[in-house]
Scaffold this active site. Structure first.
Site, PDB file in Angstrom:
ATOM      1  N   HIS A  85       0.734 -13.412  -5.975  1.00 53.40           N
ATOM      2  CA  HIS A  85       2.118 -13.690  -5.539  1.00 53.40           C
ATOM      3  C   HIS A  85       2.056 -14.534  -3.947  1.00 53.40           C
ATOM      4  O   HIS A  85       2.666 -15.619  -4.027  1.00 53.40           O
ATOM      5  CB  HIS A  85       3.190 -12.599  -5.594  1.00 53.40           C
ATOM      6  CG  HIS A  85       4.500 -13.086  -5.044  1.00 53.40           C
ATOM      7  ND1 HIS A  85       4.683 -12.783  -3.540  1.00 53.40           N
ATOM      8  CD2 HIS A  85       5.627 -13.465  -5.503  1.00 53.40           C
ATOM      9  CE1 HIS A  85       5.906 -13.105  -3.412  1.00 53.40           C
ATOM     10  NE2 HIS A  85       6.306 -13.695  -4.540  1.00 53.40           N
ATOM     11  N   HIS A  86       1.445 -13.904  -3.240  1.00 54.99           N
ATOM     12  CA  HIS A  86       1.046 -14.507  -2.069  1.00 54.99           C
ATOM     13  C   HIS A  86      -0.085 -14.109  -1.200  1.00 54.99           C
ATOM     14  O   HIS A  86      -0.500 -12.757  -1.458  1.00 54.99           O
ATOM     15  CB  HIS A  86       2.158 -14.605  -1.031  1.00 54.99           C
ATOM     16  CG  HIS A  86       2.926 -13.288  -0.422  1.00 54.99           C
ATOM     17  ND1 HIS A  86       3.514 -12.645  -1.217  1.00 54.99           N
ATOM     18  CD2 HIS A  86       2.854 -13.009   0.817  1.00 54.99           C
ATOM     19  CE1 HIS A  86       3.862 -11.494  -0.412  1.00 54.99           C
ATOM     20  NE2 HIS A  86       3.180 -11.835   0.825  1.00 54.99           N
ATOM     21  N   GLN A 150      -5.316 -10.727   2.683  1.00 54.68           N
ATOM     22  CA  GLN A 150      -4.760  -9.654   2.081  1.00 54.68           C
ATOM     23  C   GLN A 150      -3.980 -10.366   0.894  1.00 54.68           C
ATOM     24  O   GLN A 150      -3.421 -11.399   0.945  1.00 54.68           O
ATOM     25  CB  GLN A 150      -3.600  -9.306   2.974  1.00 54.68           C
ATOM     26  CG  GLN A 150      -2.721  -7.957   2.424  1.00 54.68           C
ATOM     27  CD  GLN A 150      -1.622  -7.594   3.549  1.00 54.68           C
ATOM     28  OE1 GLN A 150      -0.900  -8.366   3.848  1.00 54.68           O
ATOM     29  NE2 GLN A 150      -2.020  -6.535   4.117  1.00 54.68           N
ATOM     30  N   HIS A 152      -0.959 -10.416  -2.210  1.00 57.89           N
ATOM     31  CA  HIS A 152       0.055  -9.656  -2.752  1.00 57.89           C
ATOM     32  C   HIS A 152       0.006  -9.953  -4.162  1.00 57.89           C
ATOM     33  O   HIS A 152       0.412 -11.236  -4.646  1.00 57.89           O
ATOM     34  CB  HIS A 152       1.394  -9.861  -2.096  1.00 57.89           C
ATOM     35  CG  HIS A 152       1.482  -9.564  -0.665  1.00 57.89           C
ATOM     36  ND1 HIS A 152       2.302  -8.791  -0.085  1.00 57.89           N
ATOM     37  CD2 HIS A 152       0.562  -9.580   0.386  1.00 57.89           C
ATOM     38  CE1 HIS A 152       2.214  -8.689   1.284  1.00 57.89           C
ATOM     39  NE2 HIS A 152       1.223  -9.119   1.619  1.00 57.89           N
ATOM     40  N   HIS A 222      10.218 -15.686   8.613  1.00 55.44           N
ATOM     41  CA  HIS A 222      10.212 -14.130   7.916  1.00 55.44           C
ATOM     42  C   HIS A 222      11.264 -13.204   8.310  1.00 55.44           C
ATOM     43  O   HIS A 222      11.561 -13.181   9.462  1.00 55.44           O
ATOM     44  CB  HIS A 222       8.725 -13.471   8.134  1.00 55.44           C
ATOM     45  CG  HIS A 222       8.733 -12.249   7.605  1.00 55.44           C
ATOM     46  ND1 HIS A 222       8.427 -12.177   6.216  1.00 55.44           N
ATOM     47  CD2 HIS A 222       8.898 -10.895   8.144  1.00 55.44           C
ATOM     48  CE1 HIS A 222       8.397 -10.803   5.981  1.00 55.44           C
ATOM     49  NE2 HIS A 222       8.713 -10.170   7.030  1.00 55.44           N
ATOM     50  N   HIS A 224      13.682  -9.719   5.952  1.00 56.19           N
ATOM     51  CA  HIS A 224      13.627  -9.132   4.870  1.00 56.19           C
ATOM     52  C   HIS A 224      14.705  -9.599   4.008  1.00 56.19           C
ATOM     53  O   HIS A 224      15.278 -10.662   4.068  1.00 56.19           O
ATOM     54  CB  HIS A 224      13.978  -7.536   5.073  1.00 56.19           C
ATOM     55  CG  HIS A 224      12.528  -6.795   5.833  1.00 56.19           C
ATOM     56  ND1 HIS A 224      12.685  -5.494   6.220  1.00 56.19           N
ATOM     57  CD2 HIS A 224      11.316  -7.495   6.086  1.00 56.19           C
ATOM     58  CE1 HIS A 224      11.750  -5.336   6.668  1.00 56.19           C
ATOM     59  NE2 HIS A 224      10.912  -6.271   6.731  1.00 56.19           N
ATOM     60  N   MET A 294      13.475  -7.884   9.948  1.00 54.25           N
ATOM     61  CA  MET A 294      13.081  -8.494  10.574  1.00 54.25           C
ATOM     62  C   MET A 294      13.477  -9.730  11.014  1.00 54.25           C
ATOM     63  O   MET A 294      13.980 -10.499  10.183  1.00 54.25           O
ATOM     64  CB  MET A 294      11.456  -8.406  10.244  1.00 54.25           C
ATOM     65  CG  MET A 294      10.809  -7.116   9.979  1.00 54.25           C
ATOM     66  SD  MET A 294       9.339  -7.020   9.662  1.00 54.25           S
ATOM     67  CE  MET A 294       8.299  -7.594  11.186  1.00 54.25           C
TER      68      MET A 294
END
Length: 811
Positions: A85-86, A150, A152, A222, A224, A294
């Site tokens: 996904h990312h 990382q 996702h 970024h 939420h 955030m």
């Protein structure tokens, strides 16, 4: 003898390393002629992590070493999301693990020290390339000796065929110093508070720039789920120049800067995040879980290498005097296609969200009888319709449907309770001495209650004083004409026209439509040849102008155009087990249907379902952990995705919130450790619920400061033939050769920069999911993880998390 053994071992290690490519200036690496992999799922061949492309340049492959996410529960596909996904790439000195890959839900995040974000990629977002002659400086004394990638993931359903994932990045690197050094400037709000229900709340950040000239070339936003739009500007002499503006609900990659500007000493950098508090019932603060918010605006820039500052930040609240001149565009939300929206995210953007029970709700037990109906008012409060000390039993009705227990009188307890959705405390109670066997309840746009009583065979509209203002049907008289019902089950109200839809019911098989004043308009039956068999629950779809019916005994959901009654679709699944008791709806992601089933002769568990309205796919199933469903009778979903289910057999209401599902990764085959190390993370949640979660994996590569190489995590064995040969070489030769080689390496490889662009490696497979238990909340930018709260809520795994401010069969 000790000196001889030491010398032999030293030379063995030198020769083993030297044999990988001593004739190349990059002597740690063999020059491989293989082309890069094009298929991220083709893990059949041994892949080489480093490819030398010239005497100074090389490509570094960071890939998952053939892993399979094995879910802790059964996963279902989510709308067309691909496996990867990312991805986020971090640089640091000390990763939290030296394993080839790890689960970030079990390990504490990405880096033990400060994690510096270097790159981000998201599906359906354009790739970001560094400008010519620009590179991130790594190695040496930069503080970046390891890369941690990382990843996702989306739904792990795609891995049920046991194929392996080799997603990752390819970094083009060089030993040639670059004239310009790339860096990251983070603008972040730390004290924003979003009031519940408030349509617009702004978070403003501004700082005076006081360093050497920097040149922004990319940006990233970024937040939420409450974030609407994030914008960043350079302000010089009162003129605002846009650096970047984007919806944080779109793929959170780096996007090309809107304008190529130079930021100089004395300029202001300003950013604004626009939030909405609609759908929330409590204040929302800056924090690490999905129920927090955030506000981050990242600026990727470059500077002259002589004066480069690789990482800067700004966390100061902007003054209202400055922001009164901010361009109006910063206040206008960016349209987001439905496939990208997230509902902390089911998140069409790819997060797998599971509904989990809130075990400590309500805080004080509610005194309830059989719970027959649930609704929500305009403030988001839960309304419970229950039967007090009356129960629907075998002797309640005769064969004509007439109520046989009138002598008991009406229910003396308050049958309608308005309950705080967060704590479960009773805010208001009403409905004494009015009803005999309550069944369905709904609200209209003015918060009037519309209720049905199966014993009275009537429908009531209760006004502000909770007294009937409209009464439909004749008390205790069943019938099937325009003026009579037979055990009517539920009511739905069109918020635009005010028209009232009644499902009638246990004896009749029809939907009847009335005007707001109670005048008969029309009626209709089932949409296909099989008639309704107890149309038990109704829900109005405001965005589609449709009415959907839970046709209980037929085990299906049927939908109709509200204006005409024309049939539009049917949803019938084997998983329903032949009975659907209730249905609710959320107008997000193209439409989500929520339903509960009932007991049947089939061995199908009692549970709740989340169904994609368009595709009819079951996205999630859920049931409580503290008890079993025995007769889930009604269901309702709030604007923030919270679900309440009323159980008529256990006299209870159970609350569910979104939890992000985590998966564990396991290798299908064991690869020899290479310069890339991988980790896997579960991201939930948050909220667990999760509430916007993606599974995450992380891949780490290590690079020693004085060597242009990737650290191998395990040594290769030394063969007996080599040892035998080495025993013949004098100790003095061993020492001379060792000193000479170390001297050459130390000259060739100091700090190494990543030049050109951070190219995406070949990757992705197909489909979506995530969770966050055990994440550590970092005090510096770039973690993509957060710490679990004491109540074990999940996070959304964000880049930076600052500590929040203190806060003072029948029935």
């Amino acid at each position: 003898m000790g000196l001889l053994v030491a010398g032999v071992l030293l030379l063995a290690l030198i020769c083993q390393s030297h044999s990988h490519g001593v004739r190349s200036p990059l002597s740690r690496f063999k020059r491989y002629q293989e082309t890069a992999w094009s298929d991220p799922n083709d893990c059949s061949r041994q892949r080489q992590p480093v490819i030398q492309t010239s005497s100074h340049n090389l490509s570094l492959d960071i890939r998952m070493p053939g892993v399979i996410p094995a879910a802790v529960m059964d996963f279902v596909p989510h709308a067309s999301m691909d496996t990867a996904h990312h991805m986020l790439l971090y640089g640091c000195r000390t990763p939290v693990s030296t394993k080839g890959y790890w689960d970030c839900g079990g390990e504490q995040g990405t880096c033990a020290d400060e994690a510096k974000i270097m790159y981000a990629w998201a599906r359906n977002a354009p790739p970001t390339k560094l400008p010519r002659d620009v590179g991130f400086k790594v190695g040496g004394d930069t503080g970046i000796t390891h890369f941690v990638l990382q990843i996702h993931y989306g739904d792990v359903h795609a891995f049920r065929d046991h194929h392996r994932d080799c997603s990752g990045l390819t970094l083009r690197m060089t030993s040639i110093p670059q004239p310009f050094i790339a860096g990251m400037y983070l603008m972040m709000s730390v004290d924003t508070v979003i009031p519940p229900g408030k349509r617009v709340t702004n978070a403003d950040i501004a700082c005076s720039y006081s360093s050497y000239p920097m040149h922004p070339f990319a940006f990233r936003t970024h937040t939420h789920r409450l974030g609407q739009v994030v914008s960043g500007y350079r302000v010089r002499n009162g003129k605002w120049t846009l650096i970047g503006r984007q919806s944080p609900q779109l793929p959170q990659a780096f996007y090309t800067a809107s304008n190529f500007v130079t930021v100089e000493n004395g300029d202001m950098l300003a950013a604004r995040c626009v939030f909405t508090g609609e759908g929330r019932t409590t204040k929302t603060r800056i924090g690490g879980t999905s129920q927090d918010e955030m506000c981050n605006f990242y600026i990727m820039y470059y500077m002259d290498s002589k004066h480069a500052v690789p990482y800067m930040d700004c966390m100061e609240h902007g003054s209202s005097r400055l922001f009164k001149d901010m361009p109006e565009e910063a206040n206008v939300p960016v349209p987001v296609p439905p496939e990208f929206t997230m509902t902390g995210m089911r998140h069409g953007a790819g997060a797998t969200v599971h509904l989990g029970e809130v075990a400590d709700w309500p805080e004080v037990p509610l005194q309830l009888g059989q719970v027959s109906g649930l609704a929500l008012d305009s403030d988001g409060n839960l309304i419970i319709f229950h039967r007090g000390d009356h129960r629907w039993g075998l002797n309640s009705f005769d064969i004509q449907g007439r109520y046989q227990q009138r002598s008991f009188g009406p229910i003396q307890q308050s049958t309608i309770l308005v309950v705080d959705p967060n704590k479960g405390s009773v805010l208001k109670a009403s409905g004494r001495n009015m009803f005999y066997l309550p069944h369905g309840i709904s609200t209209d746009k003015d918060d009037n209650y519309w209720v049905t009583d199966v014993a009275l065979h009537q429908v009531f509209k209760l006004g502000n004083k909770d007294r009937p203002v409209v009464v439909l049907g004749e008390a205790f008289e069943p019938g099937n004409d325009r003026n009579h019902f037979c055990k009517p089950t539920d009511v739905a109200v069109d918020p635009v026209t005010g028209n009232v839809f009644v499902s009638d019911g246990y004896c009749n098989s029809r939907i009847i439509v009335f005007s707001p004043e109670g005048k008969f308009i029309t009626e209709w039956g089932a949409g296909i040849r099989i008639p309704f068999s107890v149309p038990h629950s109704l829900v109005f779809l405001p965005d589609k102008r449709e009415l959907c019916v839970a046709d209980r005994e037929n085990g299906r959901i049927q939908c109709f155009l509200a204006e005409s009654g024309d049939f539009t679709k049917e949803i019938k699944k084997d998983e329903f087990g032949g009975k659907v008791f209730a249905v609710s709806y959320a107008p997000v992601h193209g439409g989500l249907m929520y339903a509960v089933n009932g007991r049947s002769g089939l061995s199908v568990p009692l549970q709740g379902f989340v169904v994609n309205y368009s595709t009819k796919e079951i996205l999630d199933t859920f049931s409580p952990e503290s008890q079993e469903f025995r007769m889930p009778h009604d269901i309702v979903v709030s604007r923030d995705g919270t679900v309440f289910v009323g159980d008529a057999d256990t006299n209870s209401v159970i609350k569910f919130t979104e939890t992000f599902v985590q998966a564990h990764l396991k290798p299908l085959i064991k690869f020899p450790a290479q310069g890339a190390v991988a980790t896997a993370q579960k991201t939930p949640g948050p909220a667990q619920k999760s509430p916007d979660h993606h599974e995450q994996q992380q891949v780490q590569t290590g690079e020693k400061p004085k060597e242009k190489s990737v650290v191998r995590q395990t040594g290769q064995g030394v063969s007996p033939a080599i040892i035998t040969t080495l025993l013949l070489i004098p100790l003095v030769v061993v020492l001379v050769v060792g000193v000479f080689i170390r001297w050459r390496k130390s000259r060739m490889y100091g700090g190494m920069g990543s030049a050109g662009s951070l190219n995406l490696g070949n990757f992705f497979a197909t489909h979506k999911g995530y969770t966050r238990q055990g994440f550590d909340r970092l005090s510096t930018e770039g973690s993509d993880q957060e710490k679990d709260d004491e109540d074990a809520t999940d996070s959304e795994n964000e880049e930076y998390s600052a500590p929040p401010p203190p806060v003072s069969s029948t029935s």
